[in-house]
Structures are given as C-alpha cells and as structure tokens.
Design a protein around this motif. Structure first.
Motif, PDB file in Angstrom:
ATOM      1  N   PRO A  67       0.793  -1.228   0.000  1.00  0.00           N
ATOM      2  CA  PRO A  67       0.000   0.000   0.000  1.00  0.00           C
ATOM      3  C   PRO A  67       0.827   1.280   0.000  1.00  0.00           C
ATOM      4  O   PRO A  67       0.504   2.219  -0.710  1.00  0.00           O
ATOM      5  N   TYR A  68       1.891   1.347   0.768  1.00  0.00           N
ATOM      6  CA  TYR A  68       2.703   2.560   0.828  1.00  0.00           C
ATOM      7  C   TYR A  68       4.123   2.323   0.357  1.00  0.00           C
ATOM      8  O   TYR A  68       5.017   3.066   0.687  1.00  0.00           O
ATOM      9  N   GLY A  69       4.346   1.261  -0.391  1.00  0.00           N
ATOM     10  CA  GLY A  69       5.650   0.995  -0.957  1.00  0.00           C
ATOM     11  C   GLY A  69       6.601   0.229  -0.071  1.00  0.00           C
ATOM     12  O   GLY A  69       7.721  -0.047  -0.459  1.00  0.00           O
ATOM     13  N   THR A  70       6.181  -0.130   1.152  1.00  0.00           N
ATOM     14  CA  THR A  70       7.051  -0.896   2.048  1.00  0.00           C
ATOM     15  C   THR A  70       6.279  -2.081   2.612  1.00  0.00           C
ATOM     16  O   THR A  70       5.051  -2.100   2.601  1.00  0.00           O
ATOM     17  N   ARG A  71       7.009  -3.051   3.114  1.00  0.00           N
ATOM     18  CA  ARG A  71       6.364  -4.214   3.737  1.00  0.00           C
ATOM     19  C   ARG A  71       6.051  -3.963   5.215  1.00  0.00           C
ATOM     20  O   ARG A  71       5.577  -4.861   5.903  1.00  0.00           O
TER      21      ARG A  71
END
Length: 91
Positions: A67-71
C-alpha cells in the motif's frame, strides 16, 4: 531533501524524481529477468569449465501489493506462479 523514503515537511518540499512502477490497467506488461542455474567451475584439461549441478530449476514468482511501498504496512500477496524449468543442452 527528496532523497529518502520519508516525507520531509510535506509533498510540496519533495524534490526527488518519482518513478512510476504501477501496472497500466488493461495492458499486458512483459519483463525479463536472468535466473542463473546452480553450477560449479571445475578444471577439465587444464581449462576452467562450468558444469551445471542440476538440470531442473523450480522458479516461484510472487506479486505483492504494498500500500505505501514498504512491507512495514499491510501488504498482501496478489498472485503467485510456479514453474519448473529444465535446461536443454545446446547443440
């Protein structure tokens, strides 16, 4: 400013370049990746020769939604594909 993954004071001060990594809707996208086979290097007749240790390789590809580019947020696996690839001798 604009060089890390965190936002400074706001998006108006973010000066870095943004690359679009999204998939275009309704269009097929093809990407190529090099997957090396496990091999060893042995001396044969005074020369180094690469010998493949196994002629089959199982490849698993996972497509994740971040969703925000990170896990660190709430990711989920969207698709998964498994293939067994067999190395054919080149003649």
């Amino acid at each position: 400013m604009g060089r890390s993954t965190t936002m400074g004071r706001g998006p108006y001060e973010k000066s870095g370049l943004v690359s679009d990594t999204s998939l275009p809707p309704g269009r097929t996208v093809e990407e190529r990746f090099e997957v090396p086979f496990p091999a060893t290097v042995a001396k044969v007749g005074g020369k180094d020769e690469t010998q493949v240790t196994d002629d089959t390789l199982e490849i698993t590809v996972e497509l994740w939604y971040l969703p925000y580019g990170t896990r660190d947020t709430t990711p989920f696996k969207w698709r998964e594909a498994k293939r067994t690839v067999r190395l054919v001798p080149f003649e």
